[in-house]
Write a protein that holds these residues in place. Structure first.
Motif, mmCIF file in Angstrom:
data_model
loop_
_atom_site.group_PDB
_atom_site.id
_atom_site.type_symbol
_atom_site.label_atom_id
_atom_site.label_comp_id
_atom_site.label_asym_id
_atom_site.label_seq_id
_atom_site.Cartn_x
_atom_site.Cartn_y
_atom_site.Cartn_z
ATOM 1 N N GLY A 99 0.738 -1.227 -0.468
ATOM 2 C CA GLY A 99 0.191 -0.351 -0.325
ATOM 3 C C GLY A 99 0.984 1.087 0.335
ATOM 4 O O GLY A 99 2.091 1.137 -0.655
ATOM 5 N N ASN A 100 0.350 2.022 0.249
ATOM 6 C CA ASN A 100 1.115 3.338 0.231
ATOM 7 C C ASN A 100 1.307 4.085 1.767
ATOM 8 O O ASN A 100 1.794 5.632 2.006
ATOM 9 C CB ASN A 100 0.366 4.796 -0.578
ATOM 10 C CG ASN A 100 -0.848 5.169 -0.064
ATOM 11 O OD1 ASN A 100 -1.498 5.275 0.526
ATOM 12 N ND2 ASN A 100 -1.647 6.025 -1.030
ATOM 13 N N MET A 101 1.811 3.453 2.703
ATOM 14 C CA MET A 101 2.063 4.084 4.193
ATOM 15 C C MET A 101 3.185 4.007 4.403
ATOM 16 O O MET A 101 3.848 3.508 3.720
ATOM 17 C CB MET A 101 1.245 3.507 5.535
ATOM 18 C CG MET A 101 1.848 1.428 5.224
ATOM 19 S SD MET A 101 1.683 0.469 6.597
ATOM 20 C CE MET A 101 2.991 1.313 7.691
ATOM 21 N N LEU A 102 3.319 5.423 5.341
ATOM 22 C CA LEU A 102 5.146 5.890 4.791
ATOM 23 C C LEU A 102 5.480 5.275 6.453
ATOM 24 O O LEU A 102 4.634 5.635 7.116
ATOM 25 C CB LEU A 102 5.636 6.786 4.948
ATOM 26 C CG LEU A 102 5.339 7.340 3.503
ATOM 27 C CD1 LEU A 102 5.093 9.283 3.306
ATOM 28 C CD2 LEU A 102 5.893 7.065 2.909
ATOM 29 N N TYR B 35 -1.602 10.315 10.719
ATOM 30 C CA TYR B 35 -0.218 9.649 11.472
ATOM 31 C C TYR B 35 -0.362 10.447 13.194
ATOM 32 O O TYR B 35 -0.984 11.647 13.133
ATOM 33 C CB TYR B 35 1.253 10.312 10.568
ATOM 34 C CG TYR B 35 1.175 10.090 9.440
ATOM 35 C CD1 TYR B 35 0.807 9.879 8.579
ATOM 36 C CD2 TYR B 35 2.226 8.038 8.864
ATOM 37 C CE1 TYR B 35 0.463 8.533 7.344
ATOM 38 C CE2 TYR B 35 2.050 7.713 8.522
ATOM 39 C CZ TYR B 35 1.248 7.856 7.160
ATOM 40 O OH TYR B 35 2.127 7.621 5.956
ATOM 41 N N PHE B 45 2.076 5.791 11.487
ATOM 42 C CA PHE B 45 0.618 5.501 10.921
ATOM 43 C C PHE B 45 -0.833 4.931 12.199
ATOM 44 O O PHE B 45 -0.506 4.157 12.479
ATOM 45 C CB PHE B 45 1.167 4.659 9.379
ATOM 46 C CG PHE B 45 -0.351 4.704 8.111
ATOM 47 C CD1 PHE B 45 -0.428 3.088 8.932
ATOM 48 C CD2 PHE B 45 -0.781 5.663 7.613
ATOM 49 C CE1 PHE B 45 -1.816 2.747 8.200
ATOM 50 C CE2 PHE B 45 -1.778 5.124 6.961
ATOM 51 C CZ PHE B 45 -1.970 3.999 7.425
ATOM 52 N N GLN B 48 -5.520 5.036 6.659
ATOM 53 C CA GLN B 48 -5.922 5.458 5.421
ATOM 54 C C GLN B 48 -6.839 5.253 5.333
ATOM 55 O O GLN B 48 -7.663 3.854 5.148
ATOM 56 C CB GLN B 48 -4.798 4.695 4.696
ATOM 57 C CG GLN B 48 -5.313 5.864 2.887
ATOM 58 C CD GLN B 48 -4.157 5.572 2.134
ATOM 59 O OE1 GLN B 48 -4.394 4.545 1.758
ATOM 60 N NE2 GLN B 48 -2.920 5.770 1.811
ATOM 61 N N GLN B 56 -5.963 0.853 5.236
ATOM 62 C CA GLN B 56 -4.985 0.144 5.540
ATOM 63 C C GLN B 56 -4.597 1.156 7.070
ATOM 64 O O GLN B 56 -5.649 2.453 7.281
ATOM 65 C CB GLN B 56 -3.713 0.926 5.464
ATOM 66 C CG GLN B 56 -3.452 -0.247 3.706
ATOM 67 C CD GLN B 56 -1.408 0.325 3.353
ATOM 68 O OE1 GLN B 56 -1.951 2.043 2.932
ATOM 69 N NE2 GLN B 56 -1.306 -0.215 4.181
ATOM 70 N N PRO B 98 -4.921 3.264 -2.131
ATOM 71 C CA PRO B 98 -3.572 2.644 -2.037
ATOM 72 C C PRO B 98 -2.405 2.014 -2.430
ATOM 73 O O PRO B 98 -1.504 1.622 -2.134
ATOM 74 C CB PRO B 98 -4.182 1.061 -0.204
ATOM 75 C CG PRO B 98 -5.696 1.345 -0.439
ATOM 76 C CD PRO B 98 -5.737 2.719 -1.176
ATOM 77 N N THR B 100 -1.574 3.577 -5.635
ATOM 78 C CA THR B 100 -0.930 4.643 -6.058
ATOM 79 C C THR B 100 -0.333 4.824 -4.896
ATOM 80 O O THR B 100 -0.267 5.776 -4.805
ATOM 81 C CB THR B 100 -1.723 5.568 -5.990
ATOM 82 O OG1 THR B 100 -3.240 5.224 -6.982
ATOM 83 C CG2 THR B 100 -0.932 6.673 -6.676
ATOM 84 N N ASN B 101 1.264 4.306 -5.187
ATOM 85 C CA ASN B 101 2.093 4.184 -3.708
ATOM 86 C C ASN B 101 3.291 4.749 -4.570
ATOM 87 O O ASN B 101 4.264 4.685 -3.809
ATOM 88 C CB ASN B 101 2.183 3.099 -3.459
ATOM 89 C CG ASN B 101 2.874 2.470 -4.273
ATOM 90 O OD1 ASN B 101 3.036 1.897 -5.425
ATOM 91 N ND2 ASN B 101 2.621 0.276 -3.703
#
Lengths: 114, 116
Positions: A99-102, B35, B45, B48, B56, B98, B100-101
């Motif tokens: 996914g795109n969590m940092l 966050y 995190f 989302q 997520q 999610p 598109t990362n």
């Protein structure tokens, strides 16, 4: 699980000298890597990113970073530091398969002395 | 072009209370992430939201919940506040959910919560 380490809590450098802020990472897949800067009582501002391609990435305000896959590092650099560069710098990683969590490192405070 | 806006900027609560934080994403963005940044630490995190659903979630208890509205704005709710919930809460926006990362996140200036 992905993780980021910034081994230096603080980096001190004289104005006009080159600076390096270190970052190492761990991911299971291919990494996407980012640097952000945070000024006092402010949110995070994007500096640069590595997705693919050239290992040397250029970003905002004259900063650049070098991706080194064998050393799993992504150090932030600038050839000539300015007093106004003094701030908190965060390295972050994203696993391309997650996914795109940092995931952020703990941050490095950069102090540039006149 | 409006960036990410968050409200309130500062608030003080007591243990056991509930708090709601609000976020409007950058114009054109449809994905909102939250966050938590404790003092002296990097952001962690929370979760989302994309298409009005939680997509997520990080390692936070279910006292932390959220919502996304049709206009893409979002709320973060924290119930039964603990002293350890004192932190800067950052909202970040992006485009495409999610999957598109490769894009960077755009952060707001945060809501500083103090729990007494």
């Amino acid at each position: 699980a992905q993780s980021v380490a910034q081994p230096e809590d603080q980096v001190n450098v004289a104005e006009g000298n080159p600076l390096t802020v270190k970052c190492t990472y761990s991911v299971s897949g291919n990494p996407y890597l980012f640097w952000y800067v945070q000024y006092p009582n402010r949110g995070l501002q994007f500096l640069l990113k590595y997705i693919t391609g050239d290992n040397l990435v250029k970003g905002s305000y004259g900063f650049e970073a070098e991706f080194n896959k064998s050393q799993t590092s992504f150090h932030l650099k600038k050839p000539s530091a300015l007093v106004s560069d003094s701030a908190l710098y965060f390295c972050a990683v994203r696993d391309m398969n997650a996914g795109n969590m940092l995931t952020f490192g703990g941050g490095t405070r950069l102090m540039v002395k006149p | 072009d409006a960036g990410v806006t968050q409200s309130p900027t500062h608030l003080i609560k007591t243990r056991g209370q509930q708090v709601t934080l609000r976020c409007s994403p950058k114009s054109g963005h449809d994905t909102v992430s939250w966050y938590q940044q404790a003092l002296g630490q990097g952001p962690q995190f929370i979760f989302q939201y994309y298409e009005e659903e939680e997509r997520q979630r990080g390692n936070f208890p279910d006292r932390f919940s959220g919502h996304q509205f049709p206009n893409y704005s979002s709320e973060l709710n924290v119930n039964a506040l603990l002293l350890g919930d004192s932190a800067l809460y950052l909202c970040a926006s992006s485009l495409g959910g999610p999957l598109t990362n490769t894009g960077e996140l755009f952060f707001g200036e945060g809501s500083r919560l103090t729990v007494l």
